[in-house]
Design an enzyme around this catalytic site. Structure first.
Site: not given
Length: 279
Positions: A180, A237
Site C-alpha cells: 500500500r 496509517c
C-alpha cells in the site's frame, strides 16, 4: 514508557483478575474488511470482557475531510468508557485477535483521554487460549463506570502541520503494509501511494510470528535504523488505527511519537495534496 507500562502478559492478567482490584477488560475485535467483530466476541471472549465497537465507539463518523476513523469527541469517548465499566482509577486491559492492531487504538485513545493504567494483552486472544485459559460466550453486562476523561494527554498533529514538517527534524512513518505504501494496491482510500517524504514502517514488523510484540531491544534497533533516534516521530496509517500500534511499539522502545489521526484516508481524499508512489 516501557514494555511494562504498555503490555501485560496472560499470567499477569490472571493475577490481576484474581486481585482485590481487577481490571476492566475490553475486547476490541476489529479488522479491515471484517465488520463481524461483535459476533466473534460473542462466540468466545475473555471472562468478563466487554466488547468495544471500534467503528462507532473509538471513532467519530467518517468524512472525506477528516478521514475514515476521526478521533471521537471527548464526551462521546467518556460516555462509551463509562458504558464499558471504566471508573475513576480503573485499571484497563485491552486485547484483540489481530496482533494488538485494533486493541492499540483503544490503548492510545484511553491514554490520550487521561487514563494512565491501560495495557495491551500481549498476544491477545491467541495467547490467552494457548495458555489453556477458558473463554466465555454471549455478552458481558458491566456496571456503569464514572470515569472522567480530560483529553489531549498524548500528542496529535493535523494535516497542514504534516505537510509543513521538515524532514531534517521530523520522521514521518507510514504503518501500512508495504504494497500500500508503494501504491501497488489500495483497497479503501481514494488514491494509491503515500505521503511524500514518509518512510515505510509496517506494523507487521513490530510483532513475532505468534502475534506478540518484539522485545524492547529489537524494537529500538528497528526504529533506530529508520532514523527515529534523533528526530521527532510522527506516525500515520490508513485511518489512524494501526498507527496506534506503531506508537505502542515505539513506546516500548522508549521513543515518543505523535499520531496523525486523519492519516492517509484524509490526505488522499484531498486532491490538492501530493501523493508519492514506489519506495
Amino acid at each position: 514508557m516501557t514494555s511494562q507500562q504498555v503490555l501485560i502478559t496472560v499470567d499477569e492478567l490472571v493475577e490481576a483478575m484474581l486481585s482485590s482490584r481487577p481490571p476492566v477488560v475490553l475486547d476490541v475485535r476489529w479488522q479491515l474488511g471484517d465488520p463481524a467483530g461483535g459476533d466473534h466476541y460473542r462466540a468466545g471472549h475473555l471472562p468478563g470482557a466487554v466488547f468495544v465497537d471500534l467503528d462507532t465507539e473509538l471513532a467519530a463518523p467518517a468524512t472525506a475531510e477528516a478521514g475514515r476513523h476521526p478521533l471521537p469527541e471527548l464526551a462521546d469517548l467518556q460516555a462509551a468508557a463509562r458504558r464499558w465499566g471504566v471508573g475513576v482509577g480503573s485499571r484497563v486491559v485491552v486485547y484483540d485477535d489481530w496482533e494488538g492492531k485494533a486493541a492499540a487504538r483503544a490503548w492510545w485513545l484511553l491514554r490520550w483521554g487521561g487514563l494512565t493504567d491501560v495495557t495491551i494483552l500481549d498476544g491477545g486472544l491467541g495467547a490467552w487460549q494457548a495458555a489453556g485459559m477458558r473463554v466465555s460466550t454471549g455478552n458481558a453486562t458491566p456496571r456503569a463506570g464514572n470515569v472522567v476523561l480530560t483529553g489531549g494527554q498524548l500528542p496529535t498533529i493535523g494535516i497542514d502541520d504534516v505537510a509543513a514538517a521538515d524532514a531534517a527534524s521530523t520522521l514521518l512513518l507510514d504503518a501500512r503494509a508495504p504494497e500500500r505504501f508503494r501504491g501497488e494496491t489500495e483497497p479503501v482510500d481514494p488514491r494509491p501511494g503515500h505521503i511524500p517524504g514518509a518512510v515505510s514502517a509496517p506494523t507487521g514488523a513490530n510483532v513475532t510470528a505468534d502475534g506478540r510484540f518484539r522485545p524492547e531491544a529489537e524494537l529500538r534497533d528497528r526504529f533506530g535504523a529508520l532514523g527515529a533516534a534523533d528526530r521527532e516521530v510522527v506516525v500515520y496509517c490508513g485511518s489512524g488505527v494501526t498507527a496506534a500500534h506503531q506508537i505502542a511499539a515505539l513506546a516500548i522502545a522508549g521513543i515518543p511519537a505523535t499520531l496523525f489521526p486523519g492519516s492517509y484516508s484524509q490526505w488522499s481524499a484531498d486532491a490538492a495534496r501530493p501523493v508519492a508512489v514506489g519506495r
